[in-house]
Design a protein around this motif. Structure first.
Motif, mmCIF file in Angstrom:
data_model
loop_
_atom_site.group_PDB
_atom_site.id
_atom_site.type_symbol
_atom_site.label_atom_id
_atom_site.label_comp_id
_atom_site.label_asym_id
_atom_site.label_seq_id
_atom_site.Cartn_x
_atom_site.Cartn_y
_atom_site.Cartn_z
ATOM 1 N N GLY A 47 0.797 -1.219 0.000
ATOM 2 C CA GLY A 47 0.000 0.000 0.000
ATOM 3 C C GLY A 47 0.827 1.266 0.000
ATOM 4 O O GLY A 47 2.052 1.237 0.064
ATOM 5 N N SER A 70 -13.256 -6.896 -10.805
ATOM 6 C CA SER A 70 -12.007 -7.345 -10.188
ATOM 7 C C SER A 70 -10.823 -7.001 -11.085
ATOM 8 O O SER A 70 -10.886 -7.156 -12.302
ATOM 9 C CB SER A 70 -12.037 -8.860 -9.962
ATOM 10 N N SER A 109 -4.954 0.292 -7.238
ATOM 11 C CA SER A 109 -4.907 0.689 -5.828
ATOM 12 C C SER A 109 -5.614 2.007 -5.572
ATOM 13 O O SER A 109 -5.929 2.330 -4.428
ATOM 14 C CB SER A 109 -3.449 0.778 -5.355
ATOM 15 N N HIS A 119 -12.180 3.993 -8.752
ATOM 16 C CA HIS A 119 -13.542 3.573 -8.409
ATOM 17 C C HIS A 119 -14.235 3.051 -9.665
ATOM 18 O O HIS A 119 -13.696 3.144 -10.773
ATOM 19 C CB HIS A 119 -14.338 4.735 -7.807
ATOM 20 N N ASP A 149 -18.607 1.945 -6.005
ATOM 21 C CA ASP A 149 -17.618 1.680 -4.958
ATOM 22 C C ASP A 149 -16.215 2.122 -5.375
ATOM 23 O O ASP A 149 -15.849 2.069 -6.552
ATOM 24 C CB ASP A 149 -17.547 0.178 -4.652
ATOM 25 N N ALA A 150 -15.434 2.532 -4.369
ATOM 26 C CA ALA A 150 -13.994 2.692 -4.568
ATOM 27 C C ALA A 150 -13.359 1.316 -4.547
ATOM 28 O O ALA A 150 -13.887 0.378 -3.936
ATOM 29 C CB ALA A 150 -13.407 3.575 -3.479
ATOM 30 N N PHE A 151 -12.233 1.175 -5.218
ATOM 31 C CA PHE A 151 -11.541 -0.116 -5.234
ATOM 32 C C PHE A 151 -10.918 -0.394 -3.865
ATOM 33 O O PHE A 151 -10.268 0.472 -3.271
ATOM 34 C CB PHE A 151 -10.460 -0.147 -6.321
ATOM 35 N N ASP A 152 -11.150 -1.578 -3.387
ATOM 36 C CA ASP A 152 -10.566 -2.046 -2.128
ATOM 37 C C ASP A 152 -9.770 -3.302 -2.453
ATOM 38 O O ASP A 152 -10.338 -4.337 -2.797
ATOM 39 C CB ASP A 152 -11.665 -2.354 -1.112
ATOM 40 N N TYR A 153 -8.447 -3.191 -2.357
ATOM 41 C CA TYR A 153 -7.558 -4.309 -2.676
ATOM 42 C C TYR A 153 -7.857 -4.859 -4.071
ATOM 43 O O TYR A 153 -7.905 -6.059 -4.307
ATOM 44 C CB TYR A 153 -7.678 -5.410 -1.627
ATOM 45 N N ASN A 207 -10.668 -4.667 -5.855
ATOM 46 C CA ASN A 207 -12.026 -5.124 -6.131
ATOM 47 C C ASN A 207 -13.044 -4.042 -5.801
ATOM 48 O O ASN A 207 -12.856 -3.252 -4.866
ATOM 49 C CB ASN A 207 -12.345 -6.372 -5.310
ATOM 50 N N ALA A 208 -14.130 -4.022 -6.581
ATOM 51 C CA ALA A 208 -15.237 -3.104 -6.329
ATOM 52 C C ALA A 208 -16.517 -3.743 -6.847
ATOM 53 O O ALA A 208 -16.480 -4.660 -7.679
ATOM 54 C CB ALA A 208 -14.985 -1.755 -7.003
ATOM 55 N N ASN A 219 -0.603 2.446 -9.934
ATOM 56 C CA ASN A 219 -0.587 1.279 -9.041
ATOM 57 C C ASN A 219 0.827 0.925 -8.600
ATOM 58 O O ASN A 219 1.032 -0.056 -7.881
ATOM 59 C CB ASN A 219 -1.253 0.071 -9.702
#
Length: 834
Positions: A225, A765, A777, A780, A794-798, A800-801, A820
Motif C-alpha cells: 500500500g 475485479s 490501488s 472507483h 464503490d472505490a476499489f478495495d484491494y 475489487n469493487a 498502481n
C-alpha cells in the motif's frame, strides 16, 4: 470356565488399552513397539539433561511444562535415575546421525541421542506422545522407539523480503519446524522488494532497501500500500535467532540473493547496477535489479557483505541464489561486455558462471561453502563443494547429481507452499495446485534415473514459502505452511517403505491437527465434500468429528453459520457453500456443491471410445452451462476429445468439432434456454487415446452462476498483445487483460453491453485471477443506465469493487485516479449476478 472368561476379558481389556494408546506420531518413527502399562509422571518429576545439551535445557523444561502441566526439577548430568526422565547423548549408538532411542517403562523414561540433535529429536517425539488424543494426561505409555532420519537435510525456506516477518514470528516458525524434526531453516533475507539484514559496511542496504512506499527508494508492492512498509533484523537480533534455533536442533542457512533479484540493492546503491541506455525487465517485471558483473568494485562489496554474513551464521553453507537473472542487462552494459570480450565468452550464461566462480572463492575465504538455485549450473563448471537446490523440477535435480554436486530436492511442483491448495484458493499456480496429499506423494530420489552412487548425492529435501501473496488474510503464512509441512517432514524423515497416505491422514486428523492448534498455528483444515443429486445435498465430513457449517445465500460460511447434520433438500444447490471449522482461528476453504460427473474414463491403451450419455438428471434450469474435461491426476492427461454435441429431445443445441487435448482441460460453452422438466438431454463425444499412455478423466457439466451478456471493452491503456483487451469479453474467469505499462491517473476501462443488463450486483475485479498482483490501488467504478451519464459506485478495495444497480445497466467503467506503482496493470471479466 470362570478363569477362562476372566482371561478373555483381561485380554480384551489389554487390547483396548493398546488401542486407546494410539500415538499418532508425525513423522512416523522407524521402529516402535508399544507395551501394556503407563508411567505416571510424578508431580515432582526430575528431568536429567546431558551436560552436552545444557544450552537446550531451558527449552526442554519449558516445553515439558507446557505439554504436561507439570513443572519439572531440572538436573544437568549424565546419570539415569529411577522415576526420572533422562536425556543423554551417546555418540557410540548404532543409529545414524540425528537418530535416537526412547524407552518408557515402570522405572522411568530414557532418551538417548546419537548427538545433541538426536536427543532433541527424541524429546520432540516425547512431546507428541504427551499430546496424542488417546493418551491420558499425566501418563506416558510404555513404549520402545528406535528412530533416525532418511535424509540428512530436512529443510524449509521462508521469504521475508516480499513480506517482513518480525523476530518473534520467525522464532515461532523455527519452533514449529523443530517440532517436526526439520533441521534446516533457510532464511531468504534479500530480494527485489526488501533487504532484511543489517550490514555495517553497507548500512543503506537495510536503512533504505529495507523499506518501500511513498518517498522510499522502493515502490509499494505485494499489498504494502501507499504507506511506509518494511523492516530489517539487526545483527544482534540475527545472532539471537540463530542461537534460539540451535537450542532446538535447527541450523539456519542464510540466503543473499545475487546477482539478480537485487532491486533493493541497486535502489540503495545505484552504482552497483549496470549503466545501460535500455531498460529491460526481469521475469517479475522489475528493472535495474542485477549486479554489474563487470564492475570490479562490486566484488569488494560482496566480500564485505559475505564476511559479515559468515560472522552472524555459523552454518557451513551460505546460499547465494542465482535464479531468474535478467542477463539482458549485461548485454547492454559496456563493463559486462568488456569482461565477455576479455574472457572470450560467447553468451551471458558464461558471464554468470564467471560471477559465481568468483563468489565461491569469497565464500570459501571465510570458511563456508556456497549453495545456489539450479540455474547456476549453466555456463560452466562450479566448485564440487557447491550445493545445488533443484527448484525448477526433478529433472534439474538429476542434472545436478550427474554433474557431481550434492543436491537438495525442492521442486516447485511439490514443495513450493506459495502454490494454491485448490482451484479456488489464493496462491500461485504456475507449478501445480499443491494440497497436502500432493506434497505427501513426492518421492525425492528418482531411482530409475540415477545409479546407487548418484542417489547418495541427493542430500535431502526442502520446502519453500515465497511471500508475494502472504499479506492477506491475517496469518496466511501459517495457513499456507501447515499441514503441508507435516507431509514434508514425513518425506524427509520416515522410511520410503512406510509411506501410506491413508495411515498418515489418520494420524494427522486424529491427533496431530490438535497438536498444531496447541502450538498456536492457524493451519488450513481439510474441506468437506458436498454432492448434489436428485434435489438433495449430501456432505461428507473430511474426518470423524469434523464440524462443517454451511451458508445457503452464496456467502462463505462463518463461525455463526448453521452446522450441517442431515442432507439438505433444495434445487438451488449453487447457492450453498460448506466449510470445516476446527475453532475460531482455524478453518478450511469454503467449497461449493459438486454434482456427479456426466462421464468418466480410465485407460492406458490405444483406443477410441464413443460416449453417448443421457444427462437429463444433470440439467435442471435455463442458463449457460460449461462442459469440463478434467484429468484425475497430472500423469493421466493423454488423449484427445472431439465431436462434442449436446441434444435436447434429440435436437442439436450445439456441437464442437475441433480436436482438443485432454491436457488442455477444455471448457466448452452451451446455452440451455428452453428447459422443461420433461425434456431429455443427451451428450455425445468421442475420446481417442492415440498412444498407450495413461488417460483418466471426469467430465463435469455445470451451470454458470453468472450472466454473460455480449459486451465490448475499450480502454485508454495499451494492451499487451499476449493478454489483449478482448479477453475481458470472453467470460473465462482464468483469462485476463494485461497492459504494457502501469496505470495512471485518468486511465479507464469501459465495458459496454450490446443490450442493457438487469443485475442485482456486478463485481469488478482487477489483478491476475487468484493473485492480487497488478491491481488498481486508487480508483472507483461507475455505471450508466444509458451509456452516457455515469453514476459513481464503490472505490476499489484491494483491487475489487462492486455496484448494485436499481435499473438495467448499459455500461460499467473503471476509473483510475493514481498509479498502481507496479510494472503493469491487469483486469478481469465482470461477474454479473442475476
Amino acid at each position: 470356565m470362570k478363569k477362562h472368561l476372566l482371561f478373555i476379558l483381561f485380554f480384551l481389556g489389554f487390547l483396548n488399552d493398546l488401542q486407546a494408546q494410539k500415538l499418532d506420531l508425525i513423522p512416523k518413527p522407524v521402529k516402535i513397539e508399544q507395551k501394556a502399562g503407563v508411567f505416571l509422571i510424578p508431580p515432582s518429576v526430575q528431568i536429567i539433561v546431558d551436560k552436552k545439551a545444557k544450552k537446550s535445557a531451558s527449552f526442554i523444561s519449558e516445553k515439558f511444562l507446557k505439554n504436561t502441566g507439570v513443572s519439572p526439577s531440572l538436573i544437568i548430568g549424565n546419570k539415569n535415575k529411577k522415576n526420572a526422565i533422562t536425556l543423554l547423548v551417546d555418540e557410540k549408538m548404532s543409529v545414524p546421525a540425528d537418530g535416537y532411542t526412547l524407552n518408557v517403562s515402570k522405572t522411568g523414561m530414557l532418551i538417548k541421542g546419537k548427538s545433541i540433535n538426536g536427543l532433541l529429536n527424541g524429546f520432540q517425539t516425547l512431546l507428541q506422545i504427551f499430546s496424542a488424543k488417546e493418551v491420558k494426561k499425566g501418563t506416558i505409555p510404555f513404549v520402545e522407539i528406535e528412530d533416525y532420519p532418511r535424509f540428512e537435510w530436512r529443510g524449509m525456506m521462508l521469504d521475508v523480503s516480499r513480506q517482513f516477518f518480525d523476530k518473534e514470528t520467525v522464532k515461532n516458525y523455527i519452533d514449529w519446524l523443530a517440532a517436526h524434526k526439520m533441521n534446516i531453516f533457510h532464511w531468504h533475507l534479500t530480494d527485489d522488494n526488501g533487504w532484511r539484514i543489517e550490514i555495517k559496511s553497507m548500512p543503506d542496504l537495510a536503512l533504505k532497501g529495507g523499506f518501500r512506499g511513498p518517498g522510499e527508494v522502493l515502490l509499494p508492492s505485494y499489498g504494502s500500500g501507499n504507506k511506509r512498509y518494511g523492516g530489517f533484523y539487526t545483527q544482534e537480533e540475527i545472532k539471537e535467532v540463530v542461537e534460539y534455533a540451535l537450542q532446538r536442533g535447527v541450523s539456519i542457512m542464510p540466503e543473499i540473493e545475487i546477482p539478480g533479484h537485487s532491486r533493493a540493492v541497486t535502489a540503495s546503491y545505484p552504482e552497483i547496477g549496470c549503466v545501460t541506455t535500455q531498460e529491460t525487465k526481469s521475469v517479475q517485471g522489475e528493472v535495474k535489479n542485477v549486479w554489474c558483473v563487470g564492475r570490479e568494485e562490486n566484488y569488494e562489496i560482496l566480500d564485505s557483505i559475505i564476511k559479515e554474513f559468515s560472522q552472524m551464521f555459523p552454518f557451513e553453507y551460505i546460499h547465494v541464489a542465482g535464479d531468474e537473472v535478467n542477463r539482458a542487462n549485461w548485454e547492454q552494459c559496456p563493463k559486462c561486455k568488456a569482461v565477455m570480450e576479455k574472457e572470450g565468452y560467447t553468451d551471458t550464461f558464461q558471464l554468470q558462471n564467471y560471477f559465481f566462480r568468483r563468489i565461491e572463492k569469497i565464500v570459501e575465504k571465510y570458511g563456508k561453502k556456497s549453495a545456489g538455485w539450479n540455474e547456476i549450473l549453466k555456463g560452466g563448471e562450479l566448485s564440487p563443494k557447491t550445493e545445488i537446490f533443484a527448484w525448477q523440477g526433478i529433472s534439474y535435480g538429476i542434472e545436478s547429481v550427474k554433474k557431481g554436486h550434492t543436491t537438495i530436492m525442492i521442486p516447485g511442483q511439490y514443495t513450493y507452499f506459495d502454490m494454491a491448495q485448490s482451484e479456488n484458493e489464493r496462491g500461485h499456480r504456475w507449478a501445480a495446485i499443491t494440497d497436502t496429499k500432493r506434497v505427501y506423494s513426492f518421492e525425492p530420489i528418482p531411482e530409475k534415473d540415477l545409479s546407487l552412487k548418484e542417489q547418495k548425492l541427493i542430500k535431502g529435501v526442502q520446502g519453500a514459502l515465497w511471500s508475494e501473496y502472504l499479506d492477506l488474510p491475517a496469518r496466511f503464512m501459517e495457513y499456507q505452511s501447515y499441514p503441508r509441512i507435516t507431509a514434508l517432514s514425513e518425506i524427509a524423515w520416515s522410511k520410503k517403505s512406510d509411506k501410506n497416505w491413508e495411515d498418515f491422514y489418520s494420524r494427522l486428523t486424529n491427533s496431530h491437527l490438535s497438536r498444531l492448534d496447541n502450538m498456536g498455528i492457524a493451519f488450513r483444515d481439510f474441506p468437506p465434500t458436498a454432492l448434489y443429486k436428485n434435489g438433495s445435498i449430501t456432505v461428507t465430513l473430511p474426518y470423524e468429528g469434523a464440524i462443517v457449517r454451511y451458508d445457503g445465500d452464496g456467502k462463505e460460511p462463518s463461525n455463526n453459520s448453521p452446522i450441517y447434520s442431515v442432507p439438505i433438500q433444495t434445487k438451488e444447490y449453487e447457492k450453498y457453500m460448506f466449510r470445516t471449522f476446527f475453532n475460531d482461528n482455524v478453518s478450511s476453504p469454503a467449497v461449493k456443491v459438486d454434482k456427479l460427473p456426466v462421464a468418466v474414463w480410465n485407460t492406458s491403451k490405444v483406443e477410441v471410445i464413443n460416449f453417448s450419455q443421457n444427462i437429463s438428471e444433470n440439467i435442471d434450469k435455463n442458463g449457460i452451462w460449461y462442459l469440463g474435461f478434467n484429468p484425475t491426476s497430472d500423469g493421466s492427461t493423454s488423449g484427445f476429445i472431439k465431436e462434442v454435441s449436446l441434444f435436447e429431445n434429440d435436437k442439436l443445441i450445439k456441437s464442437y468439432t475441433a480436436e482438443n487435448t485432454l491436457k488442455s482441460k477444455s471448457r466448452l460453452r452451451f446455452v440451455v434456454d428452453n428447459y422443461k422438466e420433461k425434456n431429455k438431454y443427451r451428450l455425445d463425444f468421442i475420446f481417442e487415446n492415440k498412444e498407450a499412455k495413461e488417460s483418466s478423466a471426469k467430465v463435469n457439466f455445470d451451470c454458470s452462476p453468472y450472466q454473460e451478456p455480449e459486451v465490448k471493452v475499450t480502454s485508454s491503456m495499451a494492451e499487451n498483445p499476449k493478454f489483449p483487451i478482448s479477453r475481458l469479453e470472453d467470460y473465462n474467469i482464468e483469462s485476463y487483460l494485461r497492459t504494457d505499462v502501469p496505470c495512471a491517473n485518468g486511465d479507464w476501462i469501459l465495458y459496454t453491453f450490446k443490450n442493457p443488463v438487469t443485475s442485482s450486483k456486478i463485481d469488478v475485479s482487477t489483478g491476475i485471477p487468484h493473485h492480487p498482483r497488478f491491481i488498481i490501488s486508487g480508483g472507483h467504478v461507475e455505471y450508466s443506465y444509458n451509456g452516457i451519464d455515469f453514476i459513481k459506485g464503490d472505490a476499489f478495495d484491494y483491487g475489487n469493487a462492486s455496484i448494485y444497480p436499481s435499473n438495467a445497466v448499459k455500461a460499467v467503467k473503471i476509473v483510475i485516479t493514481e498509479t498502481n506503482n507496479e510494472p503493469i496493470m491487469a483486469a478481469q471479466d465482470l461477474r454479473i449476478n442475476p
